[in-house]
Design a protein around this motif. Structure first.
Motif, mmCIF file in Angstrom:
data_model
loop_
_atom_site.group_PDB
_atom_site.id
_atom_site.type_symbol
_atom_site.label_atom_id
_atom_site.label_comp_id
_atom_site.label_asym_id
_atom_site.label_seq_id
_atom_site.Cartn_x
_atom_site.Cartn_y
_atom_site.Cartn_z
ATOM 1 N N HIS A 52 35.558 33.569 41.672
ATOM 2 C CA HIS A 52 35.386 34.876 42.305
ATOM 3 C C HIS A 52 34.639 35.804 41.351
ATOM 4 C CE1 HIS A 52 38.591 33.068 44.651
ATOM 5 N NE2 HIS A 52 38.505 34.032 45.542
ATOM 6 N N ASP A 53 33.905 36.742 41.914
ATOM 7 C CA ASP A 53 33.197 37.708 41.066
ATOM 8 C C ASP A 53 34.177 38.646 40.365
ATOM 9 O OD1 ASP A 53 30.550 36.885 41.494
ATOM 10 O OD2 ASP A 53 30.488 37.913 43.425
ATOM 11 N N VAL A 54 35.161 39.142 41.122
ATOM 12 C CA VAL A 54 36.088 40.154 40.600
ATOM 13 C C VAL A 54 37.511 39.749 40.942
ATOM 14 C CG1 VAL A 54 36.763 42.591 40.663
ATOM 15 C CG2 VAL A 54 34.355 41.968 40.912
ATOM 16 N N THR A 55 38.435 39.943 40.011
ATOM 17 C CA THR A 55 39.863 39.800 40.299
ATOM 18 C C THR A 55 40.529 41.156 40.092
ATOM 19 O OG1 THR A 55 40.238 39.043 38.022
ATOM 20 C CG2 THR A 55 40.030 37.354 39.737
ATOM 21 N N HIS A 56 41.569 41.404 40.874
ATOM 22 C CA HIS A 56 42.170 42.738 40.895
ATOM 23 C C HIS A 56 43.676 42.616 41.086
ATOM 24 C CE1 HIS A 56 42.908 46.662 43.333
ATOM 25 N NE2 HIS A 56 43.152 46.860 42.054
ATOM 26 N N ALA A 57 44.437 43.262 40.212
ATOM 27 C CA ALA A 57 45.897 43.336 40.346
ATOM 28 C C ALA A 57 46.274 44.796 40.552
ATOM 29 C CB ALA A 57 46.594 42.786 39.105
ATOM 30 N N ARG A 82 32.761 38.103 36.741
ATOM 31 C CA ARG A 82 32.125 39.337 36.288
ATOM 32 C C ARG A 82 33.090 40.388 35.747
ATOM 33 N NH1 ARG A 82 26.819 40.191 38.816
ATOM 34 N NH2 ARG A 82 26.228 38.298 39.914
ATOM 35 N N LEU A 83 34.226 40.587 36.437
ATOM 36 C CA LEU A 83 35.049 41.735 36.085
ATOM 37 C C LEU A 83 36.504 41.496 36.470
ATOM 38 C CD1 LEU A 83 34.380 44.600 34.874
ATOM 39 C CD2 LEU A 83 34.522 45.467 37.214
ATOM 40 N N VAL A 84 37.412 42.022 35.647
ATOM 41 C CA VAL A 84 38.846 42.057 35.945
ATOM 42 C C VAL A 84 39.254 43.519 36.070
ATOM 43 C CG1 VAL A 84 41.176 41.534 35.106
ATOM 44 C CG2 VAL A 84 39.305 39.906 34.714
ATOM 45 N N ILE A 85 39.945 43.847 37.151
ATOM 46 C CA ILE A 85 40.400 45.221 37.379
ATOM 47 C C ILE A 85 41.922 45.210 37.488
ATOM 48 C CG2 ILE A 85 40.335 47.216 38.926
ATOM 49 C CD1 ILE A 85 37.557 46.328 39.789
ATOM 50 N N ARG A 149 49.082 56.752 37.610
ATOM 51 C CA ARG A 149 48.462 55.435 37.644
ATOM 52 C C ARG A 149 47.267 55.399 36.708
ATOM 53 N NH1 ARG A 149 47.756 54.143 44.019
ATOM 54 N NH2 ARG A 149 46.598 52.376 43.160
ATOM 55 N N PHE A 150 46.979 54.203 36.186
ATOM 56 C CA PHE A 150 45.787 54.023 35.370
ATOM 57 C C PHE A 150 44.902 52.967 36.002
ATOM 58 C CE2 PHE A 150 48.686 50.826 33.620
ATOM 59 C CZ PHE A 150 47.867 49.716 33.537
ATOM 60 N N LEU A 151 43.647 52.983 35.613
ATOM 61 C CA LEU A 151 42.675 51.996 36.079
ATOM 62 C C LEU A 151 41.994 51.406 34.854
ATOM 63 C CD1 LEU A 151 41.189 50.758 38.561
ATOM 64 C CD2 LEU A 151 39.479 52.534 38.248
ATOM 65 N N LEU A 152 42.148 50.102 34.680
ATOM 66 C CA LEU A 152 41.517 49.392 33.560
ATOM 67 C C LEU A 152 40.531 48.387 34.116
ATOM 68 C CD1 LEU A 152 43.175 47.932 30.398
ATOM 69 C CD2 LEU A 152 41.825 46.421 31.854
ATOM 70 N N SER A 153 39.341 48.365 33.545
ATOM 71 C CA SER A 153 38.362 47.339 33.909
ATOM 72 C C SER A 153 37.954 46.608 32.636
ATOM 73 C CB SER A 153 37.140 47.948 34.596
ATOM 74 O OG SER A 153 36.462 48.845 33.736
ATOM 75 N N ALA A 154 37.763 45.299 32.760
ATOM 76 C CA ALA A 154 37.473 44.485 31.582
ATOM 77 C C ALA A 154 36.585 43.316 31.962
ATOM 78 C CB ALA A 154 38.774 43.972 30.958
ATOM 79 N N PHE A 155 35.815 42.855 30.987
ATOM 80 C CA PHE A 155 34.983 41.681 31.182
ATOM 81 C C PHE A 155 35.783 40.441 30.805
ATOM 82 C CE2 PHE A 155 31.871 45.031 29.969
ATOM 83 C CZ PHE A 155 31.216 45.112 31.187
ATOM 84 N N PRO A 156 35.706 39.376 31.601
ATOM 85 C CA PRO A 156 36.403 38.139 31.228
ATOM 86 C C PRO A 156 35.771 37.523 29.993
ATOM 87 C CG PRO A 156 35.019 37.780 33.156
ATOM 88 C CD PRO A 156 34.976 39.251 32.876
ATOM 89 N N ALA A 157 36.608 36.866 29.190
ATOM 90 C CA ALA A 157 36.103 36.203 27.998
ATOM 91 C C ALA A 157 35.322 34.956 28.388
ATOM 92 C CB ALA A 157 37.260 35.825 27.078
#
Length: 222
Positions: A52-57, A82-85, A149-157
């Motif tokens: 998947h391009d993006v995963t989100h929890a 691409r991105l983890v949110i 609430r917080f929002l964190l975005s990160a690039f997968p290793a």
């Protein structure tokens, strides 16, 4: 929202509960939205690496213990190309007050659950450290508007990018006995593949710091 912005997006929503998934399927007719029974702790095995391009929890990782949160984020990082949110609850006085006030007219159990959920939340520093421990490269983290609430975005290793991860991190630790500070503002970070040595005279706090790192000594701050 995706259609309004002209995005070609497909969504796969997951949950561990088959009952929740059945309700979702019955109430959704969107062909771009599919559902699957997945345990977030085993996400890469169920969905496939880089599938998947993006995963989100969203608002669920605070239900897990810290080691499971790291494992869940690591799995999300394996699935995402691409991105983890990650968005979740901020644990601070403002968040606790907001949870209590927003549910003040609700049933007693709802008020209790709201406050307990915030208490199980994360500070922004904790969330960033946990994401780094999961091997993610944090892009940004911020509090979401004026909500708890917080929002964190990160690039997968990268698949083989395991060296250099922070595996131990302590920030501004303070420990005192009988009003005497043994440690006052001690910080330490150890990354995978590193060997660190603590040097200092007797009574300088070396053993106390090690006890704090393994949870055998309670910190008064940090």
């Amino acid at each position: 929202l995706a259609r309004a912005r002209g995005w070609k997006a497909r969504w796969h929503a997951t949950d561990r509960s088959p009952d929740v998934l059945e309700i979702a399927r019955r109430t959704t007719t969107d062909p771009e939205l599919t559902f699957g029974q997945v345990d977030v702790l085993e996400g890469a095995d169920a969905l496939g690496p880089r599938s998947h391009d993006v995963t989100h929890a969203s608002l669920m990782l605070h239900h897990l213990v810290d080691a499971e949160v790291v494992r869940a984020l690591r799995q999300m990082g394996r699935v995402a190309r691409r991105l983890v949110i990650w968005n979740d609850l901020v644990r601070d006085r403002a968040g606790l007050a907001g949870a209590a006030i927003s549910t003040i007219l609700g049933p007693r159990h709802l008020r209790h659950d709201a406050v307990q959920s915030v208490r199980r939340g994360f500070t922004l520093d904790e969330a960033e450290a946990i994401a780094a421990a999961a091997g993610l490269r944090v892009r940004s983290i911020r509090r979401w508007r004026h909500s708890p609430r917080f929002l964190l975005s990160a690039f997968p290793a990268e698949p083989d990018d395991t060296r250099g991860r922070p595996v131990i991190r302590a920030d501004e630790i303070r420990i005192g006995y009988s009003r005497r500070a043994v440690l006052d503002g001690a910080s330490l970070e150890v990354r995978a593949g590193e060997v660190r040595v603590l040097l200092g005279r007797n009574g300088s706090g070396k053993s106390t710091l090690l006890r704090a790192l393994v949870g055998a000594a309670a910190c008064t701050a940090g």
